[in-house]
Scaffold this motif. Sequence first.
Motif, mmCIF file in Angstrom:
data_model
loop_
_atom_site.group_PDB
_atom_site.id
_atom_site.type_symbol
_atom_site.label_atom_id
_atom_site.label_comp_id
_atom_site.label_asym_id
_atom_site.label_seq_id
_atom_site.Cartn_x
_atom_site.Cartn_y
_atom_site.Cartn_z
ATOM 1 N N SER A 36 1.376 -1.613 -0.263
ATOM 2 C CA SER A 36 -0.005 0.068 -0.102
ATOM 3 C C SER A 36 0.613 1.246 -0.288
ATOM 4 C CB SER A 36 -0.811 -0.085 1.343
ATOM 5 O OG SER A 36 -0.065 0.142 2.385
ATOM 6 N N ASP A 37 0.115 2.601 -0.426
ATOM 7 C CA ASP A 37 1.035 3.301 -0.950
ATOM 8 C C ASP A 37 1.449 4.061 1.445
ATOM 9 O OD1 ASP A 37 0.744 3.759 -3.491
ATOM 10 O OD2 ASP A 37 -1.389 4.782 -3.061
ATOM 11 N N ILE A 38 0.311 3.405 1.916
ATOM 12 C CA ILE A 38 1.106 3.891 3.337
ATOM 13 C C ILE A 38 1.999 2.756 4.195
ATOM 14 C CG2 ILE A 38 -0.753 4.763 3.897
ATOM 15 C CD1 ILE A 38 -1.353 1.958 5.458
ATOM 16 N N GLY A 39 3.395 2.180 3.166
ATOM 17 C CA GLY A 39 4.340 1.205 3.541
ATOM 18 C C GLY A 39 3.900 0.243 4.024
ATOM 19 N N VAL A 40 3.267 -0.421 3.761
ATOM 20 C CA VAL A 40 2.550 -1.452 4.664
ATOM 21 C C VAL A 40 2.228 -2.705 3.640
ATOM 22 C CG1 VAL A 40 0.583 -3.141 6.218
ATOM 23 C CG2 VAL A 40 1.193 -0.731 6.734
ATOM 24 N N GLY A 41 3.285 -4.030 3.466
ATOM 25 C CA GLY A 41 2.736 -4.937 2.689
ATOM 26 C C GLY A 41 2.387 -6.077 3.090
ATOM 27 N N LEU A 42 2.047 -7.024 2.070
ATOM 28 C CA LEU A 42 1.637 -8.298 2.480
ATOM 29 C C LEU A 42 1.424 -9.306 1.747
ATOM 30 C CD1 LEU A 42 -2.267 -7.016 4.336
ATOM 31 C CD2 LEU A 42 -0.225 -7.910 5.624
ATOM 32 N N ASN A 43 1.783 -10.251 2.083
ATOM 33 C CA ASN A 43 2.433 -11.643 1.113
ATOM 34 C C ASN A 43 2.017 -12.981 2.263
ATOM 35 O OD1 ASN A 43 4.422 -9.864 0.091
ATOM 36 N ND2 ASN A 43 5.947 -11.335 -0.266
ATOM 37 N N SER A 44 1.286 -13.521 1.270
ATOM 38 C CA SER A 44 0.327 -14.947 1.434
ATOM 39 C C SER A 44 1.398 -16.148 0.772
ATOM 40 C CB SER A 44 -1.113 -14.893 1.385
ATOM 41 O OG SER A 44 -1.501 -13.645 1.877
ATOM 42 N N THR A 45 1.787 -16.919 1.272
ATOM 43 C CA THR A 45 2.204 -18.292 0.383
ATOM 44 C C THR A 45 1.597 -19.392 0.962
ATOM 45 O OG1 THR A 45 4.384 -17.258 0.375
ATOM 46 C CG2 THR A 45 4.527 -19.087 -0.076
ATOM 47 N N GLY A 50 5.905 -32.186 -1.683
ATOM 48 C CA GLY A 50 5.540 -33.786 -1.407
ATOM 49 C C GLY A 50 4.025 -34.240 -1.169
ATOM 50 N N GLY A 51 3.969 -35.164 -0.041
ATOM 51 C CA GLY A 51 2.608 -34.545 -0.306
ATOM 52 C C GLY A 51 1.703 -33.090 0.965
ATOM 53 N N LEU A 52 2.237 -32.997 1.607
ATOM 54 C CA LEU A 52 2.107 -32.020 2.737
ATOM 55 C C LEU A 52 2.365 -30.259 2.171
ATOM 56 C CD1 LEU A 52 4.291 -33.286 5.191
ATOM 57 C CD2 LEU A 52 2.175 -33.652 5.314
ATOM 58 N N TYR A 53 1.395 -29.792 3.123
ATOM 59 C CA TYR A 53 0.623 -28.405 2.494
ATOM 60 C C TYR A 53 1.559 -27.584 3.799
ATOM 61 C CZ TYR A 53 -1.792 -29.105 -1.574
ATOM 62 O OH TYR A 53 -2.026 -29.895 -2.665
ATOM 63 N N THR A 54 1.927 -26.059 3.453
ATOM 64 C CA THR A 54 2.507 -25.385 4.549
ATOM 65 C C THR A 54 2.383 -24.137 4.079
ATOM 66 O OG1 THR A 54 4.735 -25.228 3.676
ATOM 67 C CG2 THR A 54 4.250 -26.626 5.135
ATOM 68 N N GLY A 55 1.753 -23.325 4.964
ATOM 69 C CA GLY A 55 1.553 -21.917 4.613
ATOM 70 C C GLY A 55 2.270 -20.919 5.191
ATOM 71 N N ASP A 56 1.572 -20.218 5.013
ATOM 72 C CA ASP A 56 2.497 -18.637 5.783
ATOM 73 C C ASP A 56 2.245 -17.131 5.265
ATOM 74 O OD1 ASP A 56 4.900 -16.428 4.633
ATOM 75 O OD2 ASP A 56 5.657 -19.081 4.071
ATOM 76 N N VAL A 57 1.998 -16.655 6.383
ATOM 77 C CA VAL A 57 1.446 -14.835 6.301
ATOM 78 C C VAL A 57 2.240 -13.747 6.734
ATOM 79 C CG1 VAL A 57 0.076 -13.254 6.378
ATOM 80 C CG2 VAL A 57 -1.699 -15.559 6.272
ATOM 81 N N ALA A 58 3.182 -13.141 5.399
ATOM 82 C CA ALA A 58 3.586 -11.824 6.414
ATOM 83 C C ALA A 58 3.932 -10.766 5.878
ATOM 84 C CB ALA A 58 5.369 -12.441 5.488
ATOM 85 N N ALA A 59 3.822 -9.722 6.665
ATOM 86 C CA ALA A 59 3.690 -8.643 7.099
ATOM 87 C C ALA A 59 4.847 -7.884 6.971
ATOM 88 C CB ALA A 59 2.231 -7.487 7.824
ATOM 89 N N GLN A 60 4.698 -6.324 6.402
ATOM 90 C CA GLN A 60 6.196 -5.315 6.002
ATOM 91 C C GLN A 60 5.427 -4.328 6.224
ATOM 92 O OE1 GLN A 60 8.929 -3.879 2.709
ATOM 93 N NE2 GLN A 60 9.478 -5.653 3.985
ATOM 94 N N TYR A 61 6.123 -3.234 7.474
ATOM 95 C CA TYR A 61 5.896 -2.068 7.535
ATOM 96 C C TYR A 61 7.374 -1.345 6.935
ATOM 97 C CZ TYR A 61 4.428 2.568 9.600
ATOM 98 O OH TYR A 61 4.116 3.672 9.846
ATOM 99 N N LYS A 62 6.330 0.247 6.558
ATOM 100 C CA LYS A 62 8.407 0.671 6.600
ATOM 101 C C LYS A 62 7.704 2.231 7.139
ATOM 102 C CE LYS A 62 9.602 -1.653 1.708
ATOM 103 N NZ LYS A 62 10.294 -1.197 0.614
ATOM 104 N N HIS A 63 8.782 3.074 8.118
ATOM 105 C CA HIS A 63 8.753 4.248 7.927
ATOM 106 C C HIS A 63 10.112 4.630 8.187
ATOM 107 C CE1 HIS A 63 6.680 7.511 10.268
ATOM 108 N NE2 HIS A 63 7.707 7.223 10.612
ATOM 109 N N LYS A 64 9.998 6.013 7.362
ATOM 110 C CA LYS A 64 11.646 6.398 7.303
ATOM 111 C C LYS A 64 12.527 5.395 7.283
ATOM 112 C CE LYS A 64 9.908 10.284 10.100
ATOM 113 N NZ LYS A 64 9.974 11.187 10.840
#
Length: 277
Positions: A36-45, A50-64
Amino acid sequence: MNGKGPGLFSDIGKQGRDLLFKDYSNDQKLTIASFSDIGVGLNSTVVKRGGLYTGDVAAQYKHKNSVLDFKFDTESNISSVLTVTDILPSTHVIASLRLPDYKSGKLEVQHFHEHATFTTAFSLNKSPSVDISATLGTPHIAFGAEASYLTNSGLFAKYNAGVSVPKADSNVSAILADKGDSVRVAYLHRFEQLNGGAVVGEISRKFSTNENTLTVGCSYVVDSQTVVKAKLNNHGNLGALLQHQLTPKSFLTISGAFDTNALANYPKFGLALFLKP
């Protein structure tokens, strides 16, 4: 390498390692990212291994001059990394913590100079380990070393040394690792005939087992959106990769691995899709 000096010790040989190993995978991976324009990023993976599923949610905030990274995965691990650049002139500070392992906290300080780079990292527990690295030189040649000291036992967990000679169209590096038990030498050269691609050769030797590994690889820029890579080592492991830019910020990567000494085995394939609107 850092444009103002020799860069970090981890930069030594990085270009060759990236060509030989980066983006190669046998997993299926989907990542959706937004910023976003306010410096917040979101990633979903989501990853299928193999036969297993894994996942994560990541957020990033940038300020100055600060960046805060936060990640939560399906195994209930929570990690956070705070990076503050130029907190002092040419000095970066990185603080990290991974839960539920409360002993995983670490504080790292990086200082960049025109002819030297120093890093010091402390683990935040009762028996901290101390990681130190130093690189001396210029953007055209660098000598470096790193060590990890365990304060509870008074022993070194690791100590490595390396040298790098980067040029406009080539890069030579040598690293003595595993407490002197292994050595790795690599040479990378860029060719106009490959449209900006490159070839790399790496030979590594482990002295305790007398094992030698020779790996050669290349990358070819098909066009401004497509890159292909391939690699082969003396053990018969063949890998290939195609990466295509779907949009300016989205990529599709297809990779495969094949053991030429076991022709009856099926090749392994990996697929990664990174989407960013």
